[in-house]
Design an enzyme around this catalytic site. Structure first.
Site, PDB file in Angstrom:
ATOM      1  N   PHE A 115       2.811  15.482  13.561  1.00 55.56           N
ATOM      2  CA  PHE A 115       2.300  15.527  12.193  1.00 55.56           C
ATOM      3  C   PHE A 115       0.879  16.076  12.153  1.00 55.56           C
ATOM      4  O   PHE A 115       0.559  16.958  11.352  1.00 55.56           O
ATOM      5  CB  PHE A 115       2.350  14.126  11.575  1.00 55.56           C
ATOM      6  CG  PHE A 115       1.665  14.046  10.231  1.00 55.56           C
ATOM      7  CD1 PHE A 115       2.241  14.614   9.116  1.00 55.56           C
ATOM      8  CD2 PHE A 115       0.438  13.416  10.096  1.00 55.56           C
ATOM      9  CE1 PHE A 115       1.610  14.557   7.875  1.00 55.56           C
ATOM     10  CE2 PHE A 115      -0.201  13.352   8.872  1.00 55.56           C
ATOM     11  CZ  PHE A 115       0.388  13.924   7.759  1.00 55.56           C
ATOM     12  N   SER A 144       9.168   5.263   4.819  1.00 55.64           N
ATOM     13  CA  SER A 144       8.412   6.452   5.202  1.00 55.64           C
ATOM     14  C   SER A 144       9.300   7.665   4.978  1.00 55.64           C
ATOM     15  O   SER A 144      10.376   7.769   5.583  1.00 55.64           O
ATOM     16  CB  SER A 144       7.984   6.348   6.666  1.00 55.64           C
ATOM     17  OG  SER A 144       7.231   7.468   7.055  1.00 55.64           O
ATOM     18  N   HIS A 176       6.824   6.922  18.648  1.00 58.72           N
ATOM     19  CA  HIS A 176       5.990   7.133  17.470  1.00 58.72           C
ATOM     20  C   HIS A 176       4.810   8.040  17.766  1.00 58.72           C
ATOM     21  O   HIS A 176       4.389   8.821  16.904  1.00 58.72           O
ATOM     22  CB  HIS A 176       5.475   5.817  16.890  1.00 58.72           C
ATOM     23  CG  HIS A 176       4.754   6.028  15.583  1.00 58.72           C
ATOM     24  ND1 HIS A 176       3.388   6.158  15.505  1.00 58.72           N
ATOM     25  CD2 HIS A 176       5.228   6.194  14.325  1.00 58.72           C
ATOM     26  CE1 HIS A 176       3.040   6.365  14.250  1.00 58.72           C
ATOM     27  NE2 HIS A 176       4.129   6.394  13.512  1.00 58.72           N
ATOM     28  N   ARG A 215      -5.532  -0.304   3.979  1.00 58.73           N
ATOM     29  CA  ARG A 215      -5.202   0.076   2.596  1.00 58.73           C
ATOM     30  C   ARG A 215      -4.638  -1.106   1.798  1.00 58.73           C
ATOM     31  O   ARG A 215      -4.547  -1.022   0.575  1.00 58.73           O
ATOM     32  CB  ARG A 215      -4.206   1.246   2.590  1.00 58.73           C
ATOM     33  CG  ARG A 215      -4.832   2.560   3.034  1.00 58.73           C
ATOM     34  CD  ARG A 215      -3.889   3.736   2.828  1.00 58.73           C
ATOM     35  NE  ARG A 215      -2.695   3.674   3.653  1.00 58.73           N
ATOM     36  CZ  ARG A 215      -2.599   4.178   4.889  1.00 58.73           C
ATOM     37  NH1 ARG A 215      -3.660   4.760   5.446  1.00 58.73           N
ATOM     38  NH2 ARG A 215      -1.461   4.097   5.560  1.00 58.73           N
ATOM     39  N   HIS A 251       4.466   7.431   2.602  1.00 56.82           N
ATOM     40  CA  HIS A 251       5.043   6.134   2.968  1.00 56.82           C
ATOM     41  C   HIS A 251       4.533   5.055   2.035  1.00 56.82           C
ATOM     42  O   HIS A 251       3.547   5.221   1.326  1.00 56.82           O
ATOM     43  CB  HIS A 251       4.812   5.801   4.447  1.00 56.82           C
ATOM     44  CG  HIS A 251       3.497   5.158   4.781  1.00 56.82           C
ATOM     45  ND1 HIS A 251       2.862   5.360   5.972  1.00 56.82           N
ATOM     46  CD2 HIS A 251       2.711   4.278   4.115  1.00 56.82           C
ATOM     47  CE1 HIS A 251       1.745   4.658   6.011  1.00 56.82           C
ATOM     48  NE2 HIS A 251       1.643   3.990   4.894  1.00 56.82           N
ATOM     49  N   GLU A 255       0.848  -1.194   0.000  1.00 58.79           N
ATOM     50  CA  GLU A 255       0.000   0.000   0.000  1.00 58.79           C
ATOM     51  C   GLU A 255       0.880   1.239   0.000  1.00 58.79           C
ATOM     52  O   GLU A 255       2.061   1.174   0.372  1.00 58.79           O
ATOM     53  CB  GLU A 255      -0.946  -0.005   1.207  1.00 58.79           C
ATOM     54  CG  GLU A 255      -0.283   0.016   2.562  1.00 58.79           C
ATOM     55  CD  GLU A 255      -0.028   1.408   3.111  1.00 58.79           C
ATOM     56  OE1 GLU A 255      -0.632   2.378   2.613  1.00 58.79           O
ATOM     57  OE2 GLU A 255       0.796   1.518   4.041  1.00 58.79           O
TER      58      GLU A 255
END
Length: 352
Positions: free
Chosen positions: A306, A219, A299, A178, A320, A143
């Site tokens: 973000f 990413s 993370h 995805r 990514h 994906e």
């Protein structure tokens, strides 16, 4: 609004998505589209490893040799070049090539120039290390996700089109949703990494056998066009948070199911750094990657940063791609690399 899974890849779901059918994502994101004739791609990571500035010239010469081979018949449709320093202090250069046709890759690999150079005893004697980590996901096994709609990096560069705004993003579990294969398959791993040739502690040539459903994430961040406040935002706020998370996985990944994590920066053929970076992370499974992303402080800080700034981004390009693989479609081979390199670190040797 459309699904990240293309129409020709849809099938009756036996596994549900992790979001309600009426979910509305908080901002627009897009995926790369491929025509129906794309069945499988090849991602080939060809690395050179060295220690000491006196070996840099030889390492760059080897990188240029690989790139020259990329330009021969059946070479990759797209490639890029990177540098990173690993946690043993070694410099690593990587030429990453993408093939749309696995048969073309096999012809390229078997060509006398490519096969002969890799197999040559000179690779054992020239004072630098080499590795190739080659994976080939089927079309339903990868994906993509982009905050932009043109000039895609990575696997997107060999795809055919771009989606409209997609539904499956902005929530935990959207990465899995995805994947076309996620409609019917949990993508669970089986088995362990195993050294099947050589011994990492002794150097020389080492081959590691993989297992099904290893997950690989690339990413990336491209700030070449970013200016002023947006450039400062990335360099002063986003990048330090990102680097902390990537360094954690590099140094402590074994504890959370990350086999290998490389935070790399793009370079030109002379080794000059460019304003683009990405991480290359191999994980035991998509599940282990998800668990770290959803729960680990390193993370979560990246994710929160973000979300806070994404609406103000115009020229910073974030993306990514994530893939899983059948065991038979993975090759991990190392020549004169230190034993912590790539998949060697976590691979069993003769039952050890």
């Amino acid at each position: 609004m459309e699904s990240a899974i293309d129409k020709h890849q849809k099938c009756p779901r036996t596994l549900s998505r992790r979001v309600a059918d009426d979910y509305q994502p908080p901002f627009p994101m897009y995926v790369a589209r491929a025509s129906e004739d794309l069945n499988q791609v090849v991602m080939g990571y060809f690395g050179i490893q060295y220690s000491g500035s006196e070996k840099k010239a030889a390492a760059l010469a080897a990188l240029r040799h690989i790139v020259a081979d990329f330009g021969t018949a059946d070479g990759p449709a797209h490639f890029d070049l990177t540098h990173h320093t690993d946690n043993e202090g070694y410099d690593n250069l990587i030429a990453l090539g993408y093939w749309r046709d696995p048969s073309a890759y096999q012809r390229w690999l078997a060509s006398p120039a490519v096969a002969g150079w890799w197999a040559s005893d000179e690779r054992l004697a020239d004072g630098i290390g080499y590795f190739r980590e080659v994976v080939a996901p089927r079309a339903e096994q990868f994906e993509t996700l982009y905050a932009f709609t043109d000039d895609f990096p990575g696997v997107g560069a060999i795809m055919d089109d771009v989606s409209g705004e997609i539904e499956e993003h902005g929530y935990w579990g959207s990465m899995r949703d995805r994947f076309p294969i996620s409609q019917t398959d949990w993508m669970r791993p089986n088995g362990d990494l195993q050294v099947v040739h050589g011994d990492p502690a002794r150097g020389g040539r080492v081959v590691v056998r993989a297992h099904d459903n290893i997950a690989l994430i690339r990413s990336g961040q491209d700030w070449r066009a970013a200016e002023g406040d947006e450039r400062r935002l990335y360099l002063d706020e986003i990048e330090p948070t990102l680097r902390a998370g990537m360094d954690f996985l590099r140094d402590n990944g074994k504890d959370v199911g990350c086999y290998s994590n490389r935070y790399v920066q793009s370079i030109d053929l002379d080794g000059n750094l460019l304003d683009e970076s990405y991480n290359i992370g191999h994980w035991r499974s998509l599940d282990r990657l998800e668990r770290w992303a959803e729960s680990h402080p390193t993370h979560l800080r990246i994710f929160v940063t973000f979300f806070r700034v994404v609406a103000g981004l115009s020229k910073l390009r974030l993306y990514h791609e994530v893939s899983v693989f059948d065991a038979q479609h993975q090759v991990y081979e190392y020549v004169n690399c230190h034993p912590q390199t790539g998949m060697m670190r976590d691979a069993a040797v003769d039952g050890r």
